[in-house]
Design a protein around this motif. Sequence first.
Motif, PDB file in Angstrom:
ATOM      1  N   GLU A  37      15.863 -74.654 -20.393  1.00 40.62           N
ATOM      2  CA  GLU A  37      15.660 -75.523 -19.040  1.00 40.62           C
ATOM      3  C   GLU A  37      16.650 -76.542 -18.564  1.00 40.62           C
ATOM      4  OE1 GLU A  37      12.073 -77.450 -20.155  1.00 40.62           O
ATOM      5  OE2 GLU A  37      11.007 -75.460 -20.496  1.00 40.62           O
ATOM      6  N   GLY A  38      17.464 -77.129 -19.331  1.00 40.35           N
ATOM      7  CA  GLY A  38      18.607 -77.961 -18.800  1.00 40.35           C
ATOM      8  C   GLY A  38      19.924 -77.323 -18.891  1.00 40.35           C
ATOM      9  N   ILE A  39      20.151 -75.902 -19.018  1.00 39.05           N
ATOM     10  CA  ILE A  39      21.380 -75.283 -19.190  1.00 39.05           C
ATOM     11  C   ILE A  39      22.391 -75.302 -17.853  1.00 39.05           C
ATOM     12  CG2 ILE A  39      20.550 -72.985 -18.594  1.00 39.05           C
ATOM     13  CD1 ILE A  39      22.646 -71.953 -20.861  1.00 39.05           C
ATOM     14  N   TYR A  40      23.604 -75.628 -17.966  1.00 44.38           N
ATOM     15  CA  TYR A  40      24.364 -75.695 -16.808  1.00 44.38           C
ATOM     16  C   TYR A  40      25.574 -74.502 -17.099  1.00 44.38           C
ATOM     17  CZ  TYR A  40      22.254 -79.787 -15.822  1.00 44.38           C
ATOM     18  OH  TYR A  40      21.259 -80.855 -15.584  1.00 44.38           O
ATOM     19  N   LEU A  41      25.617 -73.950 -18.291  1.00 44.64           N
ATOM     20  CA  LEU A  41      26.831 -72.881 -18.299  1.00 44.64           C
ATOM     21  C   LEU A  41      26.160 -71.614 -18.408  1.00 44.64           C
ATOM     22  CD1 LEU A  41      28.431 -74.642 -21.598  1.00 44.64           C
ATOM     23  CD2 LEU A  41      29.349 -74.642 -19.248  1.00 44.64           C
ATOM     24  N   GLU A  42      27.319 -70.747 -17.944  1.00 42.50           N
ATOM     25  CA  GLU A  42      27.193 -69.385 -17.920  1.00 42.50           C
ATOM     26  C   GLU A  42      27.409 -68.966 -19.472  1.00 42.50           C
ATOM     27  OE1 GLU A  42      26.056 -65.758 -17.892  1.00 42.50           O
ATOM     28  OE2 GLU A  42      25.332 -66.981 -15.990  1.00 42.50           O
ATOM     29  N   THR A  43      26.590 -68.827 -19.991  1.00 44.52           N
ATOM     30  CA  THR A  43      26.842 -68.577 -21.717  1.00 44.52           C
ATOM     31  C   THR A  43      27.810 -67.372 -21.999  1.00 44.52           C
ATOM     32  OG1 THR A  43      24.831 -67.751 -21.918  1.00 44.52           O
ATOM     33  CG2 THR A  43      25.019 -70.248 -22.558  1.00 44.52           C
ATOM     34  N   SER A  44      27.539 -66.240 -21.492  1.00 49.02           N
ATOM     35  CA  SER A  44      28.164 -65.030 -21.421  1.00 49.02           C
ATOM     36  C   SER A  44      29.594 -65.060 -21.320  1.00 49.02           C
ATOM     37  CB  SER A  44      27.538 -64.064 -20.742  1.00 49.02           C
ATOM     38  OG  SER A  44      27.722 -64.189 -19.162  1.00 49.02           O
ATOM     39  N   GLN A  45      30.107 -66.152 -20.782  1.00 52.86           N
ATOM     40  CA  GLN A  45      31.637 -66.273 -20.645  1.00 52.86           C
ATOM     41  C   GLN A  45      32.176 -66.805 -21.786  1.00 52.86           C
ATOM     42  OE1 GLN A  45      31.992 -68.795 -17.083  1.00 52.86           O
ATOM     43  NE2 GLN A  45      31.240 -67.408 -15.799  1.00 52.86           N
ATOM     44  N   PHE A  46      31.454 -67.291 -22.952  1.00 53.67           N
ATOM     45  CA  PHE A  46      32.073 -67.991 -23.982  1.00 53.67           C
ATOM     46  C   PHE A  46      31.943 -67.227 -24.962  1.00 53.67           C
ATOM     47  CE2 PHE A  46      31.151 -71.357 -20.861  1.00 53.67           C
ATOM     48  CZ  PHE A  46      32.212 -71.940 -20.661  1.00 53.67           C
ATOM     49  N   ASP A  47      32.980 -67.387 -25.970  1.00 53.11           N
ATOM     50  CA  ASP A  47      33.406 -66.709 -27.281  1.00 53.11           C
ATOM     51  C   ASP A  47      33.233 -67.585 -28.214  1.00 53.11           C
ATOM     52  OD1 ASP A  47      34.609 -64.076 -28.764  1.00 53.11           O
ATOM     53  OD2 ASP A  47      35.165 -65.647 -29.554  1.00 53.11           O
ATOM     54  N   VAL A  48      32.012 -67.720 -29.175  1.00 51.16           N
ATOM     55  CA  VAL A  48      32.049 -68.459 -30.483  1.00 51.16           C
ATOM     56  C   VAL A  48      32.321 -67.747 -31.759  1.00 51.16           C
ATOM     57  CG1 VAL A  48      30.658 -70.223 -31.428  1.00 51.16           C
ATOM     58  CG2 VAL A  48      30.608 -70.096 -29.003  1.00 51.16           C
ATOM     59  N   LEU A  49      33.138 -68.359 -32.429  1.00 53.87           N
ATOM     60  CA  LEU A  49      33.789 -67.955 -33.837  1.00 53.87           C
ATOM     61  C   LEU A  49      32.953 -68.749 -34.933  1.00 53.87           C
ATOM     62  CD1 LEU A  49      35.273 -65.855 -35.688  1.00 53.87           C
ATOM     63  CD2 LEU A  49      37.041 -67.900 -35.519  1.00 53.87           C
ATOM     64  N   ILE A  50      31.859 -68.278 -35.638  1.00 59.50           N
ATOM     65  CA  ILE A  50      31.272 -68.869 -36.682  1.00 59.50           C
ATOM     66  C   ILE A  50      32.077 -68.498 -38.092  1.00 59.50           C
ATOM     67  CG2 ILE A  50      29.107 -69.339 -37.892  1.00 59.50           C
ATOM     68  CD1 ILE A  50      27.733 -68.287 -35.279  1.00 59.50           C
ATOM     69  N   VAL A  51      32.381 -69.776 -38.705  1.00 57.28           N
ATOM     70  CA  VAL A  51      32.974 -69.471 -39.848  1.00 57.28           C
ATOM     71  C   VAL A  51      32.187 -70.158 -41.235  1.00 57.28           C
ATOM     72  CG1 VAL A  51      35.228 -69.667 -41.248  1.00 57.28           C
ATOM     73  CG2 VAL A  51      35.136 -69.721 -38.663  1.00 57.28           C
ATOM     74  N   ASP A  52      31.565 -69.412 -41.863  1.00 57.38           N
ATOM     75  CA  ASP A  52      30.650 -69.798 -42.959  1.00 57.38           C
ATOM     76  C   ASP A  52      30.562 -68.564 -44.202  1.00 57.38           C
ATOM     77  OD1 ASP A  52      28.549 -70.713 -44.540  1.00 57.38           O
ATOM     78  OD2 ASP A  52      27.687 -71.869 -42.921  1.00 57.38           O
ATOM     79  N   ASP A  53      30.532 -69.029 -45.157  1.00 58.53           N
ATOM     80  CA  ASP A  53      30.513 -67.898 -46.289  1.00 58.53           C
ATOM     81  C   ASP A  53      28.934 -67.842 -46.965  1.00 58.53           C
ATOM     82  OD1 ASP A  53      30.507 -70.272 -47.528  1.00 58.53           O
ATOM     83  OD2 ASP A  53      31.362 -69.862 -49.483  1.00 58.53           O
ATOM     84  N   THR A  54      27.993 -68.476 -46.081  1.00 57.02           N
ATOM     85  CA  THR A  54      26.679 -68.160 -46.626  1.00 57.02           C
ATOM     86  C   THR A  54      26.021 -67.282 -45.420  1.00 57.02           C
ATOM     87  OG1 THR A  54      26.705 -70.490 -47.451  1.00 57.02           O
ATOM     88  CG2 THR A  54      24.502 -69.538 -47.055  1.00 57.02           C
ATOM     89  N   PRO A  55      25.602 -66.179 -46.184  1.00 58.84           N
ATOM     90  CA  PRO A  55      24.845 -65.095 -45.128  1.00 58.84           C
ATOM     91  C   PRO A  55      23.690 -65.721 -44.402  1.00 58.84           C
ATOM     92  CG  PRO A  55      25.288 -64.145 -47.219  1.00 58.84           C
ATOM     93  CD  PRO A  55      25.718 -65.539 -47.441  1.00 58.84           C
ATOM     94  N   GLU A  56      22.972 -66.515 -44.995  1.00 50.88           N
ATOM     95  CA  GLU A  56      21.733 -67.265 -44.264  1.00 50.88           C
ATOM     96  C   GLU A  56      22.265 -67.981 -43.122  1.00 50.88           C
ATOM     97  OE1 GLU A  56      22.467 -67.150 -47.537  1.00 50.88           O
ATOM     98  OE2 GLU A  56      21.075 -66.273 -48.565  1.00 50.88           O
ATOM     99  N   ASN A  57      23.264 -68.905 -43.270  1.00 51.19           N
ATOM    100  CA  ASN A  57      23.670 -69.757 -42.299  1.00 51.19           C
ATOM    101  C   ASN A  57      24.267 -68.955 -41.281  1.00 51.19           C
ATOM    102  OD1 ASN A  57      23.088 -72.123 -43.633  1.00 51.19           O
ATOM    103  ND2 ASN A  57      25.272 -72.188 -44.505  1.00 51.19           N
TER     104      ASN A  57
END
Length: 315
Positions: free
Chosen positions: A13-33
């Motif tokens: 409801e408060g988003i201002y970004l076009e999220t599909s433009q952004f690439d996020v890398l997640i680094v975590d060794d825990t599968p659940e996270n």
Amino acid sequence: MIIIDDSIQLWKEGIYLETSQFDVLIVDDTPENLYVLNVILSKVGYKVRLVTSAKQALSAIGNKLPDLILLDITMPDVNGYEFCSSLKNNPSYADIPVIFISALSDTIDKVKAFAAGGVDYVTKPFQTEEVLMRIETHLKIGALQTQLTLQNEKLLYLSTMDSLTGVYNRRCLVEQVEKLIETAQSMVNPFFIVIIDIDFFKKMNDEYGHQYGNSVLNTVSSVIKDSVGKEQMFGRYGGDEFFLICPNFTMEQLQEILTTIYLNVSKIKWDKEHEVTLSCGVSKYEYGDNFDSLVERADKKLFIAKNKGRNRIQY
């Protein structure tokens, strides 16, 4: 999962970004996270990449720079603090925002994260809206910084480059000559300035029109620019006059470079049946010179070259 969906809807409801433009890398060794974060980010449109170690992360970053990294602190090979520090020490990766994700919530852990170069810190278990808002905040900051950098680059270009030809403008040329005058006494050889004028340019403009005249200016400036080396500075002085600065040059070197310019300009093929030639006036720095005195001598030499029939260099 309902909690995640409800939080995502609230955030949207408060988003201002076009999220599909952004690439996020997640680094975590825990599968659940990885699973939870992937669900949260993918549901709102982020492009998500998942890796379980610093080694994999480095490979992923090398393939494509992410817009943001979510980084776990406790990992088997290299901990998050060390990995973040290594990124910040690499100029190619230093500007990627890193948000630490960890179950460690002590103040000392957060201080270490910021000291390593992190921009934020999110504790586990994840609160969906908090994760999304923190990511959005730092992506906005990054976008604003990129915009500011581009605007500064544009302002620098406009302040130093000629808008028609794309070579240095008069203001930039004047500043460079004044800097050379300040250091001239430490040069082994003097520096030269050359005023270069396109012969009969007004006649060409009158006969074929200003648009064609502009194309001549662009072509000639491009050829001259390609004819000189990085040590020289070339620009448009005004109208159909160009300006060449040759620091720490001998007369023989100057003659060689001007010969190259004349030869290359003579090879240009024009749309109209005409020839483009140049007249040049050369001035050598002498002790006590300022910008005006240097240009005055070069102008006098240029006047002599024109009176002698043009298409010549007056040293």
